[in-house]
Design a protein around this motif. Structure first.
Motif, short mmCIF file in Angstrom:
data_model
loop_
_atom_site.label_atom_id
_atom_site.label_comp_id
_atom_site.label_asym_id
_atom_site.label_seq_id
_atom_site.Cartn_x
_atom_site.Cartn_y
_atom_site.Cartn_z
N UNK A 7 13.57 -82.39 -85.73
CA UNK A 7 12.83 -83.48 -86.37
C UNK A 7 11.77 -82.90 -87.29
N UNK A 8 11.74 -83.38 -88.53
CA UNK A 8 10.68 -82.96 -89.45
C UNK A 8 10.07 -84.19 -90.12
N UNK A 9 8.93 -83.98 -90.78
CA UNK A 9 8.27 -85.12 -91.44
C UNK A 9 9.10 -85.58 -92.64
N UNK A 35 17.67 -90.49 -96.76
CA UNK A 35 18.46 -90.28 -95.55
C UNK A 35 17.58 -90.10 -94.32
N UNK A 36 18.05 -90.54 -93.18
CA UNK A 36 17.29 -90.34 -91.95
C UNK A 36 17.81 -89.17 -91.15
N UNK A 47 19.23 -82.54 -89.08
CA UNK A 47 17.80 -82.74 -89.34
C UNK A 47 17.50 -84.23 -89.32
N UNK A 48 16.51 -84.58 -88.53
CA UNK A 48 16.09 -85.97 -88.41
C UNK A 48 14.75 -86.11 -89.13
N UNK A 49 14.68 -87.07 -90.06
CA UNK A 49 13.45 -87.25 -90.85
C UNK A 49 12.63 -88.40 -90.27
#
Ligand code: ATP
Ligand code: ZN
Length: 285
Positions: A7-9, A35-36, A47-49
């Motif tokens: 997870x990133x900002x 994209x999420x 990668x989750x935003x």
């Protein structure tokens, strides 16, 4: 290898640096605006935003296995996760500031005052430790204007250069906490996922070391080589090769970026010529 979720900002001060670090680790991902979730092509990771405030909770719950977040947000969140690396970017400090016109001798001057902040947990703990009784006014943004509009007498907020404080007529009086971006991990990671995380950590480590190190090439008379080796110990020891010019050698080594200029001066004094310094992409020592 089992796939992990990082997870990133989504958008903010840590976003660009987080993605840059992922790229520097040799991981490429399907980019697309809005994209999420993005899949990585050449590494078992997605990668989750997210908003930065949500990252500690997602990692605590295991919805994300690892995450990149400011230590300030992590500590404020009180979530139970493991810090597995510090990343050296997103540096800032959480400080208390008051109106420039207010007389301030020491922290006791905050007694009976009100302080606006988005960090009530960290601030509350700090004031309690110092034995100060102040009213904490929790607000979620634009904290720096609170004294100007009469909402509070002081603020507790993140500072990097201090220019925002200055332009709002405030002065920094206490630093509570120095922060940087950290890599956090879920506490109950499976052994399979841990192997993937370890692989990523190994790459991160090599990128970090490389950033702090430069590659140096120079020419020197043979009589100076011993002195130069003392200045430049290298990882094991420098490479020395004879030049076509009799009595001269070329020397290759690495150099710590922190004391770079002092070393260069010492090398010149020792007789080094044609000094060439280059960045290193990866360093696997
Ligand atoms: P989000 O929309 O994700 O909630 P945000 O507005 O809360 O974003 P940003 O302002 O993008 O957050 O800051 C993210 C992190 O960057 C901070 O929590 C902090 O760790 C770091 N940071 C570094 N320098 C500063 C600074 N001068 N001011 C604020 N944050 C900083
Ligand atoms: Zn936030």
């Amino acid at each position: 290898m089992e796939k992990i979720r990082l997870a990133i900002q989504k958008s903010g001060r840590l976003s660009e640096k987080s993605l840059e670090l992922i790229k520097e680790c040799g991981v490429s991902y399907a980019s697309g605006t809005g994209k999420l979730l993005a899949n990585c092509y050449n590494f078992p990771m997605e990668i989750l935003f997210l908003r930065d405030d949500d990252i500690p909770g997602y990692v605590e719950d295991g919805v994300a296995d690892i995450g990149i977040v400011g230590e300030n947000v992590l500590v404020e969140s009180n979530k139970k996760v493991k810090i597995i690396d510090t990343l050296g970017f997103g540096r800032c400090r959480l400080s208390i500031a008051v109106a420039r016109t207010m007389t301030y001798n020491d922290i006791q001057d905050l007694n009976g005052k009100s302080i606006a902040t988005s960090y009530p947990t960290i601030l509350g703990k700090f004031l309690k430790e110092k034995g100060v009784k102040a009213e904490i006014h929790e607000i979620s943004g634009s904290v720096e204007i609170a004294p100007g509009i009469g909402l509070a007498e002081g603020i507790c907020d993140l500072v990097s250069t201090g220019s925002t404080l200055l332009s709002n007529g405030l002065k920094e009086v206490e630093t509570i906490f120095n922060s940087e971006a950290v890599l956090i991990s879920h506490k109950g990671i499976s052994a399979e996922k841990q192997m993937t995380i370890d692989k990523l950590l190994f790459r991160l480590n090599s990128v970090k070391k490389a950033k702090n190190t430069k590659y140096i090439l120079l020419n020197a008379p043979n009589a100076s080589i011993a002195e130069i080796i003392d200045i430049l110990p290298g990882i094991n020891s420098p490479t020395v090769q004879p030049l076509a010019k009799v009595g001269w050698s070329s020397l290759h080594s690495v150099l710590n970026a922190d004391d770079f200029w002092e070393k260069i001066e010492a090398l010149k004094k020792a007789g080094a010529e044609g000094i060439l310094v280059m960045p290193i992409e990866n360093l696997i020592a």
